[in-house]
Write a protein that holds these residues in place. Structure first.
Motif, mmCIF file in Angstrom:
data_model
loop_
_atom_site.group_PDB
_atom_site.id
_atom_site.type_symbol
_atom_site.label_atom_id
_atom_site.label_comp_id
_atom_site.label_asym_id
_atom_site.label_seq_id
_atom_site.Cartn_x
_atom_site.Cartn_y
_atom_site.Cartn_z
ATOM 1 N N ILE A 226 8.140 5.320 12.538
ATOM 2 C CA ILE A 226 7.588 6.590 12.379
ATOM 3 C C ILE A 226 8.636 7.450 11.689
ATOM 4 O O ILE A 226 9.702 7.764 12.385
ATOM 5 N N LEU A 227 8.345 7.703 10.392
ATOM 6 C CA LEU A 227 9.573 8.633 9.787
ATOM 7 C C LEU A 227 8.949 9.868 9.190
ATOM 8 O O LEU A 227 7.816 9.730 8.543
ATOM 9 N N SER A 228 9.676 11.065 9.270
ATOM 10 C CA SER A 228 9.154 12.159 8.672
ATOM 11 C C SER A 228 10.154 12.633 7.680
ATOM 12 O O SER A 228 11.208 12.564 7.940
ATOM 13 N N ASN A 229 9.881 13.664 6.499
ATOM 14 C CA ASN A 229 10.782 14.013 5.765
ATOM 15 C C ASN A 229 10.201 15.544 5.271
ATOM 16 O O ASN A 229 8.844 15.648 5.303
ATOM 17 N N PHE A 230 11.202 16.435 5.160
ATOM 18 C CA PHE A 230 10.669 17.669 4.451
ATOM 19 C C PHE A 230 9.950 17.638 3.142
ATOM 20 O O PHE A 230 10.581 16.630 2.438
ATOM 21 N N LEU A 231 9.014 18.432 2.981
ATOM 22 C CA LEU A 231 8.413 18.397 1.560
ATOM 23 C C LEU A 231 8.617 19.407 0.845
ATOM 24 O O LEU A 231 7.804 20.605 1.461
ATOM 25 N N PHE A 232 8.864 19.397 -0.434
ATOM 26 C CA PHE A 232 8.899 20.673 -1.182
ATOM 27 C C PHE A 232 8.616 20.278 -2.396
ATOM 28 O O PHE A 232 9.349 19.802 -3.206
ATOM 29 N N THR A 233 7.222 20.106 -2.822
ATOM 30 C CA THR A 233 6.801 19.713 -3.958
ATOM 31 C C THR A 233 5.997 20.299 -4.953
ATOM 32 O O THR A 233 5.025 21.003 -4.404
ATOM 33 N N GLU A 234 6.101 20.374 -6.279
ATOM 34 C CA GLU A 234 5.102 21.280 -7.305
ATOM 35 C C GLU A 234 3.744 20.444 -6.951
ATOM 36 O O GLU A 234 3.671 19.405 -6.813
ATOM 37 N N LEU A 235 2.719 21.363 -7.246
ATOM 38 C CA LEU A 235 1.415 21.271 -7.194
ATOM 39 C C LEU A 235 1.110 20.770 -8.858
ATOM 40 O O LEU A 235 1.578 21.444 -9.663
ATOM 41 N N GLY A 236 -0.119 20.178 -8.882
ATOM 42 C CA GLY A 236 -0.492 19.989 -10.367
ATOM 43 C C GLY A 236 -1.935 20.104 -10.264
ATOM 44 O O GLY A 236 -2.542 20.814 -9.556
ATOM 45 N N ALA A 237 -2.506 19.737 -11.537
ATOM 46 C CA ALA A 237 -3.986 19.762 -11.578
ATOM 47 C C ALA A 237 -4.661 18.302 -12.062
ATOM 48 O O ALA A 237 -3.704 17.484 -12.818
ATOM 49 N N PHE A 238 -5.651 18.168 -11.768
ATOM 50 C CA PHE A 238 -6.529 16.846 -11.978
ATOM 51 C C PHE A 238 -7.829 17.063 -11.803
ATOM 52 O O PHE A 238 -8.382 17.472 -11.051
ATOM 53 N N GLY A 239 -8.280 16.778 -13.222
ATOM 54 C CA GLY A 239 -9.571 17.258 -13.611
ATOM 55 C C GLY A 239 -10.108 18.695 -13.243
ATOM 56 O O GLY A 239 -9.513 19.653 -13.699
ATOM 57 N N ALA A 240 -11.150 18.997 -12.552
ATOM 58 C CA ALA A 240 -11.422 20.250 -12.152
ATOM 59 C C ALA A 240 -10.603 20.747 -11.046
ATOM 60 O O ALA A 240 -10.790 22.208 -10.393
ATOM 61 N N TYR A 241 -9.769 20.197 -10.341
ATOM 62 C CA TYR A 241 -8.910 20.628 -9.423
ATOM 63 C C TYR A 241 -7.865 21.096 -9.756
ATOM 64 O O TYR A 241 -6.755 20.631 -10.970
ATOM 65 N N ARG A 242 -7.274 22.242 -9.266
ATOM 66 C CA ARG A 242 -6.109 22.929 -9.775
ATOM 67 C C ARG A 242 -4.909 22.959 -9.039
ATOM 68 O O ARG A 242 -3.738 23.692 -9.376
ATOM 69 N N SER A 243 -4.929 22.374 -7.730
ATOM 70 C CA SER A 243 -3.862 22.463 -6.810
ATOM 71 C C SER A 243 -3.810 21.096 -6.130
ATOM 72 O O SER A 243 -4.341 20.919 -4.983
ATOM 73 N N VAL A 244 -2.991 20.168 -6.626
ATOM 74 C CA VAL A 244 -3.377 18.699 -6.100
ATOM 75 C C VAL A 244 -1.781 18.237 -5.831
ATOM 76 O O VAL A 244 -1.023 18.645 -6.551
ATOM 77 N N LEU A 245 -1.863 17.061 -4.979
ATOM 78 C CA LEU A 245 -0.670 16.133 -4.666
ATOM 79 C C LEU A 245 -1.026 15.078 -4.983
ATOM 80 O O LEU A 245 -2.249 14.516 -4.750
ATOM 81 N N THR A 246 -0.152 14.202 -5.538
ATOM 82 C CA THR A 246 -0.396 12.726 -5.729
ATOM 83 C C THR A 246 0.501 11.982 -5.030
ATOM 84 O O THR A 246 1.873 12.244 -4.946
ATOM 85 N N LEU A 247 0.070 10.967 -4.180
ATOM 86 C CA LEU A 247 1.022 10.238 -3.333
ATOM 87 C C LEU A 247 0.784 8.617 -3.729
ATOM 88 O O LEU A 247 -0.497 7.938 -3.984
ATOM 89 N N GLN A 248 1.941 7.948 -3.576
ATOM 90 C CA GLN A 248 1.850 6.431 -4.026
ATOM 91 C C GLN A 248 2.889 5.795 -3.072
ATOM 92 O O GLN A 248 4.096 6.225 -2.799
ATOM 93 N N ALA A 249 2.470 4.676 -2.742
ATOM 94 C CA ALA A 249 3.435 3.890 -1.799
ATOM 95 C C ALA A 249 3.973 2.809 -2.535
ATOM 96 O O ALA A 249 3.210 2.278 -3.473
#
Length: 275
Positions: A226-249
């Motif tokens: 189990i690992l954690s890390n501080f997150l400070f990431t720009e939000l983006g836009a996707f379709g009609a959504y204006r504040s999104v995060l994208t995650l990929q493993a």
């Protein structure tokens, strides 16, 4: 799926012109001697010795027009039933003279931004009026879990992508997490991201939208950690959504938890959490 075309220009930090403006100041200031007194462009002035005539153009030339009052109330009040009551015309000739203007000076530079001279005569300060064009504010919010792939209720914010049969991120398959119920047109998020239940070594990358960056957010070497890390990431836009995060493993499936503690916005009223 490529989402670069759906990136919202409002979330593009390149739109902020502070550095471009600073470069303009530096270029025009280099090699300059003692600056002359500055005359504000487009100011409403009467001809020397004459009254100010409303509804016409008044030109005082190089002379300065001063309004003095002993009243506690404002010296000058502009009132208009509709539209704008006052316009300061942008000027490309402000620098470097405006840098030595008296405290209380306002002017609009050729970038269309309001220059302000403040402080005292002994300790003047120069800058630009705070606007959401190039500045943000960080609003702390109660720690809020916005994603936990193990929890069906917290998977509801996923608006694109798919998980594996155990609801883990599938390597190479991005998911999009919408935060529009928490913030309106947010710039960035602060918080923590946690990975758990991975089957082997892997990497998690979290970003706003568009092309996946080469950087990683969390890295792990073995299964069952189990690992954690501080997150400070720009939000983006996707379709009609204006504040999104994208995650990929990458390399290994994993469960992901995202806890939010702060939002970067142009104005605190954009934060919807708790409103």
């Amino acid at each position: 799926m490529t989402r670069a075309s759906q990136q919202d220009n409002d979330h593009d930090p390149k739109r902020r012109r502070l550095l471009r403006r600073a470069a303009t100041v530096a270029a025009t200031t280099a090699g300059a001697g003692v600056a002359a007194a500055v005359g504000m462009p487009g100011a409403a002035q009467a001809a020397p010795g004459d009254n100010l005539i409303m509804g016409t153009t008044n030109d005082a030339g190089p002379a300065t027009t001063t309004l003095t009052s002993e009243a506690f109330q404002p010296t000058l009040v502009l009132q208009q039933s509709f539209g704008m009551a006052l316009q300061l015309v942008p000027s490309s000739g402000l620098y470097p003279a405006v840098l030595d203007a008296a405290p209380g000076t306002f002017a609009v530079d050729d970038q269309g931004d309001l220059f302000v001279s403040a402080g005292t005569d002994a300790a003047p300060t120069n800058g630009w009026a705070w606007t959401t064009e190039y500045a943000t504010t960080s609003v702390a919010v109660p720690p809020t879990r916005v994603l936990d792939t193990r929890d069906a209720n917290l998977r509801r914010n996923i608006v694109s992508g798919s998980l594996d049969s155990l609801n883990r991120l599938t390597p190479g398959v991005p998911i999009v997490l919408a935060l529009d119920s928490y913030v309106r047109d947010g710039y960035a998020i602060k918080g923590n991201v946690t990975v758990v239940g991975m089957t082997g070594a892997g990497v998690l990358t979290v970003w706003g939208s568009g092309t996946k960056p080469a950087a990683s957010t969390v890295n792990w070497a073995t299964a069952g950690t189990i690992l954690s890390n501080f997150l400070f990431t720009e939000l983006g836009a996707f379709g009609a959504y204006r504040s999104v995060l994208t995650l990929q493993a990458t390399s290994s499936p994993t469960h992901v938890i995202v806890d939010m503690t702060s939002l970067l916005v142009g104005h605190p009223s954009q934060v919807l959490l708790g409103s």
